[in-house]
Design an enzyme around this catalytic site. Structure first.
Site, PDB file in Angstrom:
ATOM      1  N   LYS A  27      19.710  39.862 -24.561  1.00 36.80           N
ATOM      2  CA  LYS A  27      19.104  38.710 -23.915  1.00 36.80           C
ATOM      3  C   LYS A  27      19.006  37.505 -24.831  1.00 36.80           C
ATOM      4  O   LYS A  27      18.838  36.385 -24.387  1.00 36.80           O
ATOM      5  CB  LYS A  27      17.710  39.069 -23.396  1.00 36.80           C
ATOM      6  CG  LYS A  27      16.729  39.542 -24.469  1.00 36.80           C
ATOM      7  CD  LYS A  27      15.419  39.965 -23.853  1.00 36.80           C
ATOM      8  CE  LYS A  27      14.401  40.407 -24.890  1.00 36.80           C
ATOM      9  NZ  LYS A  27      14.800  41.646 -25.569  1.00 36.80           N
ATOM     10  N   GLU A 122      21.863  45.559 -41.991  1.00 33.50           N
ATOM     11  CA  GLU A 122      22.310  46.949 -41.991  1.00 33.50           C
ATOM     12  C   GLU A 122      22.721  47.391 -40.589  1.00 33.50           C
ATOM     13  O   GLU A 122      22.071  47.060 -39.592  1.00 33.50           O
ATOM     14  CB  GLU A 122      21.156  47.826 -42.488  1.00 33.50           C
ATOM     15  CG  GLU A 122      21.362  49.315 -42.351  1.00 33.50           C
ATOM     16  CD  GLU A 122      20.085  50.088 -42.581  1.00 33.50           C
ATOM     17  OE1 GLU A 122      20.149  51.329 -42.574  1.00 33.50           O
ATOM     18  OE2 GLU A 122      19.019  49.462 -42.762  1.00 33.50           O
ATOM     19  N   ASP A 168       7.349  42.672 -28.379  1.00 37.58           N
ATOM     20  CA  ASP A 168       8.253  43.036 -27.274  1.00 37.58           C
ATOM     21  C   ASP A 168       8.789  44.445 -27.486  1.00 37.58           C
ATOM     22  O   ASP A 168       9.920  44.750 -27.147  1.00 37.58           O
ATOM     23  CB  ASP A 168       9.409  42.025 -27.192  1.00 37.58           C
ATOM     24  CG  ASP A 168      10.246  42.180 -25.926  1.00 37.58           C
ATOM     25  OD1 ASP A 168       9.680  42.490 -24.856  1.00 37.58           O
ATOM     26  OD2 ASP A 168      11.475  42.002 -26.004  1.00 37.58           O
ATOM     27  N   ASP A 185      15.065  43.855 -33.199  1.00 38.26           N
ATOM     28  CA  ASP A 185      14.760  42.694 -32.349  1.00 38.26           C
ATOM     29  C   ASP A 185      13.355  42.147 -32.593  1.00 38.26           C
ATOM     30  O   ASP A 185      12.413  42.453 -31.866  1.00 38.26           O
ATOM     31  CB  ASP A 185      14.937  43.034 -30.861  1.00 38.26           C
ATOM     32  CG  ASP A 185      16.381  43.323 -30.497  1.00 38.26           C
ATOM     33  OD1 ASP A 185      17.266  42.923 -31.284  1.00 38.26           O
ATOM     34  OD2 ASP A 185      16.626  43.947 -29.453  1.00 38.26           O
TER      35      ASP A 185
END
Length: 282
Positions: A27, A122, A168, A185
């Protein structure tokens, strides 16, 4: 494969040798597997704001620091320069969080470089050396679910002790590496002490983990780890080796109607975001 335009400057600078393949399109970014000397890494190419399905909600950007007052004024006014500064701050938030959390011993991908809106880090792999799957793509036994849930709660605690809330966290942004879960993320990560919404986000993160692993180990659905963790944090007694119980005694008192309505709105927003993630995963 042919190098995407956004990766070409890194190739010219010698930071990347070759682009192997596209790993995923999320997203907020495109992720590629790349070769850097003798290492295989991943390159996260952030999408422009208008191309992202995840918007920079004010809840996440509250109290984020910028380099100078000129940038802050421009961001507040919404000028072109301000939008560019806001975009840079959004991207650097993940870089800053990764370095901060890696130093605190949190299981996140090791960052290597950040250049022109591209994060080199990584490549998290499975036991076969292939790119690790997301939790959402794996089924677990009850024993595995309990073990991974406990492992991730430990990481949530470590993050909070380092002053960071993911914001999130769900089965869509945790990878199952050969040696256990790895959290990914983090551009929406918030400062636990400086963001008024940090508590709500922490509780939602822990609820998301409970809901996912509760599909495989239903007894987890009866736990209250989120309020317990935040309660310990508020009292200043949270530490990485804390022994959690999953129990929390709630105080009784007047109902905060406004707070309840905000929780309902947040739940609706989270469900909408979850559907977008599922669409992207498909």
């Amino acid at each position: 494969m042919k190098a995407p335009k956004r990766l070409q400057p890194l190739i010219e600078e010698g930071l990347i040798d070759t682009v192997v393949r596209q790993l995923m399109s999320g997203k907020e970014a495109m992720v590629y597997v790349v070769r850097c000397g003798g290492d295989t890494r991943c390159a996260k190419v952030y999408k422009e704001a208008e191309q992202r399905s995840f918007r920079q909600a004010v809840d996440y950007t509250e109290n984020r620091k910028v380099k100078n007052t000129r940038q802050a004024r421009a961001m507040a006014k919404g000028t072109r320069f301000g939008r560019q500064a806001q975009e840079a701050a959004w991207q650097s938030a993940e870089v800053d969080a990764l370095y901060r959390l890696a130093a605190a011993g949190v299981r996140v991908p090791k960052p290597h470089n950040f250049c022109d809106g591209v994060l080199l880090m990584e490549l998290v792999t499975d036991p076969n050396g292939d790119a690790a799957p997301r939790l959402n793509d794996v089924a677990f036994t009850p024993e595995q679910a309990r073990a991974h849930h406990a492992s991730l709660l430990t990481e949530v605690v470590r993050m909070l002790c380092a002053g960071v809330v993911h914001g999130d966290l769900s089965e869509f942004n945790v990878l199952l590496a050969a040696d256990g879960p790895v959290i990914i993320d983090l551009p929406q990560a918030v400062d636990a002490a400086g963001n008024n919404h940090a508590q709500r986000m922490l509780l939602r993160d822990v609820d998301n983990l409970r809901g996912f692993f509760g599909r495989f180990a239903p007894e987890l659905l009866r736990t209250e780890f989120g309020p317990e963790i935040w309660g310990l944090y508020e009292r200043g007694v949270l530490h990485p080796e804390v022994q959690l119980t999953g129990r929390f005694e709630r105080k009784t008192g007047a109902v905060d109607v406004g707070g309840v309505m905000r929780e309902i709105d947040d739940a609706r927003a989270e469900e909408s975001a979850r559907r977008l993630r599922q669409q992207a995963a498909g």
